[in-house]
Design an enzyme around this catalytic site. Structure first.
Site, PDB file in Angstrom:
ATOM      1  N   SER A  67       0.789  -1.233   0.000  1.00  0.00           N
ATOM      2  CA  SER A  67       0.000   0.000   0.000  1.00  0.00           C
ATOM      3  C   SER A  67       0.818   1.279   0.000  1.00  0.00           C
ATOM      4  CB  SER A  67      -0.976   0.006   1.177  1.00  0.00           C
ATOM      5  OG  SER A  67      -2.151  -0.673   0.815  1.00  0.00           O
ATOM      6  N   LYS A  70      -0.131   3.669  -2.728  1.00  0.00           N
ATOM      7  CA  LYS A  70      -1.143   4.721  -2.604  1.00  0.00           C
ATOM      8  C   LYS A  70      -0.525   6.102  -2.426  1.00  0.00           C
ATOM      9  CE  LYS A  70      -4.743   1.687  -0.688  1.00  0.00           C
ATOM     10  NZ  LYS A  70      -4.051   0.436  -0.342  1.00  0.00           N
ATOM     11  N   SER A 127      -6.459   2.938   4.581  1.00  0.00           N
ATOM     12  CA  SER A 127      -5.774   2.421   3.395  1.00  0.00           C
ATOM     13  C   SER A 127      -6.768   1.703   2.486  1.00  0.00           C
ATOM     14  CB  SER A 127      -4.626   1.486   3.779  1.00  0.00           C
ATOM     15  OG  SER A 127      -3.687   1.397   2.746  1.00  0.00           O
TER      16      SER A 127
END
Length: 473
Positions: A67, A70, A127
């Protein structure tokens, strides 16, 4: 051990010599597994004022970003906001593809929508994979195009060891990065978008009536930490990019491939405590060149390889192996897809005041992909009303107000330098508010446990000719 084996062999058909050989083989297997896990780890600490690398371990080795991906999704979102192509309240429509992403997720149904700001907050705290995909589709027309935009932007920022395949970091063997590239991106986010960087310090937010808590447990635990992002899949291990600002020094540190959330956090805390005192108090100016480009033309600039699977030891894999990796990741996507949900029991629980955030859930008609891309490609001035105040609970002191967030942040930095002892346990932040149709930013220091403590700090600041007053959040 020999006595134990003798006892076992007396009840077994295997001779002692065979048992000893098996035991030695198991030892080598355990050692190989431990070596493989260690090979996944990578770390780097960069002085965010000078660009000097203070610590490095496998910093250029290919790793799965999980993640941390992101961060680039948000970089492109902030870029679109800064250019007036979208605003905080622009609707982000969730396609069936976005809604079907694996957890963790916000849970918006196909055709539903939320404001851009809500999508941002859900990414920096929860997230949310569905929000990342929805933003990618909004900005790129579809996720594949957006991934090309992400990779093109990475090249422009100097991130030459990174390829993106999706907007959220869910398992893909062709998506990889390096600890050094993630540090570059972390520095670029603060340098290029100081007006939006405060989102990364968000610990929780309200989504309707639900309070969503964040995964980054170093916020509030380590003084000066103001973001940025956690990441986890089984293939990547536990990743973390942290930004630290103590008023005089700034660091960006990256840890990748941790064996647990707790051990990763402890490693990061150790790096910060060791290297922050060694960072420079001087320096300044952008370390990462701004990368302005038309996002539509960027689609043609990056030709992604069909099979380029990163491994901890950087060995290339055959096509058949890459295809197998895709299948394996697909089977475990639900279980390993994101961050700290699988590690709640491992990480230390921290009692941190939650920030109150007002979110705006909006409805919007379905918009064709071509319309979205066209709207993004043709800039249109947009009023950017502010409905969110990223404010810690308790008492704070306000020292300034400015029509520019960068000026408010600069005043916070200046005040922290002028009164380091008074503000030793306080954390600076900005709060946006509307007045007569214009947006202003309050410069405040939070972390005071009572009204008396806040007023005492104000009195000390006034002796240094710094105006302030106490406010309850």
């Amino acid at each position: 051990m020999r006595q134990a084996l003798s006892g076992f062999v007396s009840k077994s058909a295997f001779p002692l010599k065979t048992i000893m050989i098996l035991a030695m083989a198991m030892t080598f297997v355990v050692a190989d597994v431990a070596s493989s896990l260690a090979a996944k780890s990578a770390a780097i600490v960069v002085d965010a004022k000078t660009g000097k690398v203070l610590y490095s371990a496998n910093a250029d080795g290919r790793r799965y970003p999980a993640s941390l991906t992101k961060m680039m999704t948000l970089y492109l979102t902030f870029e679109a906001m800064a250019k007036g192509k979208i605003s905080r309240n622009s609707p982000v429509v969730f396609s069936a593809h976005a809604s079907a992403e694996a957890p963790t997720k916000l849970g918006v149904k196909p055709g539903g929508s939320v404001a851009v700001e809500t999508a941002i907050l859900s990414i920096v705290t929860k997230s949310a994979n569905d929000s990342a995909t929805a933003l990618g589709e909004m900005l790129g027309g579809n996720e594949t195009n957006f991934a090309r935009m992400m990779t093109a932007k990475a090249r422009q920022l100097g991130m030459n060891g990174t390829v993106f395949r999706n907007a959220n970091g869910l398992p893909d063997p062709g998506q990889f990065t390096t600890a050094r590239d993630m540090a570059t991106l972390g520095i670029a986010l603060r340098e290029h978008f100081p007006q939006y960087y405060g989102y990364f310090a968000q610990r929780s937010f309200l989504y309707g009536r639900q309070r969503i808590n964040g995964h980054n447990r170093l916020l509030g635990r380590i003084k000066g930490v103001d973001g940025i992002k956690t990441g986890y899949t089984r293939a990547s291990g536990f990743n973390l990019v942290s930004s630290v600002n103590d008023g005089n020094r700034r660091l960006v540190a990256v840890v990748m491939g941790g064996t647990s959330g707790g051990s990763r956090d402890n490693q990061m805390a150790g790096l910060i405590n060791t290297y922050l005192p060694r960072a420079s108090t001087r320096g300044g100016g952008d370390l990462v060149a701004k990368a302005d480009s038309n996002p539509i033309s960027a689609l043609a600039k990056v030709l992604l390889p069909k099979h380029e699977a990163p491994t901890p030891d950087e060995k290339p894999v055959a096509v058949a192996e890459a295809d197998t990796a895709v299948a394996d990741d697909a089977t475990v996507a639900q279980g390993d897809s994101e961050d700290e949900d699988t590690a709640e029991a491992e990480a230390p629980k921290l009692v941190v005041p939650a920030k109150k955030v007002k979110t705006v859930i909006v409805s919007a008609p379905k918009v064709a992909t071509a319309q979205v891309v066209a709207a993004y490609a043709e800039p249109t001035p947009a009023v950017d009303p502010v409905s969110t105040a990223s404010v810690p609970s308790g008492w704070a002191i306000q020292v300034a107000s400015s029509p520019k967030q960068s000026e408010a942040q600069a005043f916070l930095d200046k005040t922290a330098k002028q009164a380091p002892k008074v503000l030793a346990n306080a954390s600076g932040f900005t709060v946006a508010f509307d007045k007569d149709g214009a947006t202003y930013y309050r410069a405040r220091f939070g972390g005071f446990g009572s009204k008396d403590a806040a007023w005492k700090a104000c009195t000390a600041l006034k002796k240094k000719k710094i105006e302030c007053y106490a406010v309850q959040q």
